[in-house]
Scaffold this motif. Structure first.
Motif, PDB file in Angstrom:
ATOM      1  N   LYS A 167      78.248  75.997 -85.971  1.00 50.07           N
ATOM      2  CA  LYS A 167      77.133  75.058 -85.819  1.00 50.07           C
ATOM      3  C   LYS A 167      75.858  75.791 -85.408  1.00 50.07           C
ATOM      4  O   LYS A 167      74.777  75.490 -85.916  1.00 50.07           O
ATOM      5  N   ARG A 168      75.982  76.744 -84.496  1.00 48.18           N
ATOM      6  CA  ARG A 168      74.809  77.507 -84.053  1.00 48.18           C
ATOM      7  C   ARG A 168      74.183  78.267 -85.210  1.00 48.18           C
ATOM      8  O   ARG A 168      72.968  78.211 -85.423  1.00 48.18           O
ATOM      9  N   ASP A 169      75.020  78.963 -85.984  1.00 45.02           N
ATOM     10  CA  ASP A 169      74.497  79.722 -87.126  1.00 45.02           C
ATOM     11  C   ASP A 169      73.870  78.794 -88.164  1.00 45.02           C
ATOM     12  O   ASP A 169      72.833  79.110 -88.748  1.00 45.02           O
ATOM     13  N   SER A 181      87.058  82.661 -91.989  1.00 44.17           N
ATOM     14  CA  SER A 181      88.048  82.336 -90.969  1.00 44.17           C
ATOM     15  C   SER A 181      87.428  82.302 -89.578  1.00 44.17           C
ATOM     16  O   SER A 181      87.764  81.433 -88.762  1.00 44.17           O
ATOM     17  N   ALA A 182      86.502  83.218 -89.316  1.00 48.54           N
ATOM     18  CA  ALA A 182      85.836  83.246 -88.009  1.00 48.54           C
ATOM     19  C   ALA A 182      85.112  81.933 -87.748  1.00 48.54           C
ATOM     20  O   ALA A 182      85.134  81.412 -86.627  1.00 48.54           O
ATOM     21  N   TYR A 183      84.477  81.378 -88.777  1.00 52.03           N
ATOM     22  CA  TYR A 183      83.796  80.098 -88.605  1.00 52.03           C
ATOM     23  C   TYR A 183      84.791  78.974 -88.327  1.00 52.03           C
ATOM     24  O   TYR A 183      84.516  78.086 -87.542  1.00 52.03           O
ATOM     25  N   THR A 184      85.924  78.999 -88.979  1.00 56.49           N
ATOM     26  CA  THR A 184      86.897  77.927 -88.743  1.00 56.49           C
ATOM     27  C   THR A 184      87.529  78.045 -87.362  1.00 56.49           C
ATOM     28  O   THR A 184      87.987  77.048 -86.816  1.00 56.49           O
ATOM     29  N   GLN A 185      87.523  79.232 -86.797  1.00 62.27           N
ATOM     30  CA  GLN A 185      88.102  79.442 -85.471  1.00 62.27           C
ATOM     31  C   GLN A 185      87.155  79.058 -84.344  1.00 62.27           C
ATOM     32  O   GLN A 185      87.601  78.766 -83.229  1.00 62.27           O
ATOM     33  N   ASP A 186      85.852  79.100 -84.598  1.00 57.49           N
ATOM     34  CA  ASP A 186      84.882  78.783 -83.550  1.00 57.49           C
ATOM     35  C   ASP A 186      83.780  77.896 -84.129  1.00 57.49           C
ATOM     36  O   ASP A 186      82.773  78.373 -84.639  1.00 57.49           O
ATOM     37  N   ILE A 187      84.008  76.606 -84.037  1.00 63.80           N
ATOM     38  CA  ILE A 187      83.089  75.626 -84.615  1.00 63.80           C
ATOM     39  C   ILE A 187      81.704  75.701 -83.970  1.00 63.80           C
ATOM     40  O   ILE A 187      80.689  75.489 -84.637  1.00 63.80           O
ATOM     41  N   GLU A 188      81.639  76.025 -82.686  1.00 65.84           N
ATOM     42  CA  GLU A 188      80.336  76.119 -82.015  1.00 65.84           C
ATOM     43  C   GLU A 188      79.477  77.232 -82.605  1.00 65.84           C
ATOM     44  O   GLU A 188      78.273  77.060 -82.790  1.00 65.84           O
ATOM     45  N   ILE A 189      80.090  78.372 -82.907  1.00 68.83           N
ATOM     46  CA  ILE A 189      79.343  79.469 -83.544  1.00 68.83           C
ATOM     47  C   ILE A 189      78.908  79.040 -84.944  1.00 68.83           C
ATOM     48  O   ILE A 189      77.781  79.308 -85.360  1.00 68.83           O
TER      49      ILE A 189
END
Length: 79
Positions: free
Chosen positions: A48-50, A38-46
């Motif tokens: 992509k960075r990861d 869910s954290a990934y779906t909430q912050d696409i920039e993070i």
């Protein structure tokens, strides 16, 4: 780079391979896994960075050329 972020459980060598380049959750902890997804779906920039960081880590540490060089070095050191 085009890649996917990595989320794994802390079993076997997964956490060693992932290092700080992804998310690691305790095995059998579905709630934490869902939280990380869910954290990934909430912050696409993070996300992509990861993904980019993990792809770069894999390319730098597990490329075919590097592995072949390490194998050759093992054979050379036995002589």
């Amino acid at each position: 780079m085009a890649g996917l972020p990595v989320i794994c459980t802390n079993v076997g060598k997964c956490s060693e391979i992932i290092g700080n380049n992804g998310r690691i959750v305790q095995k059998e902890n579905a709630g934490k896994l869902a939280e990380e997804l869910s954290a990934y779906t909430q912050d696409i920039e993070i996300m992509k960075r990861d993904a980019d960081n993990f792809q770069a880590y894999i390319n730098n540490n597990f490329s075919a050329i590097k592995i072949v060089k390490e194998i050759l070095e093992c054979y050379r050191s036995d002589n």
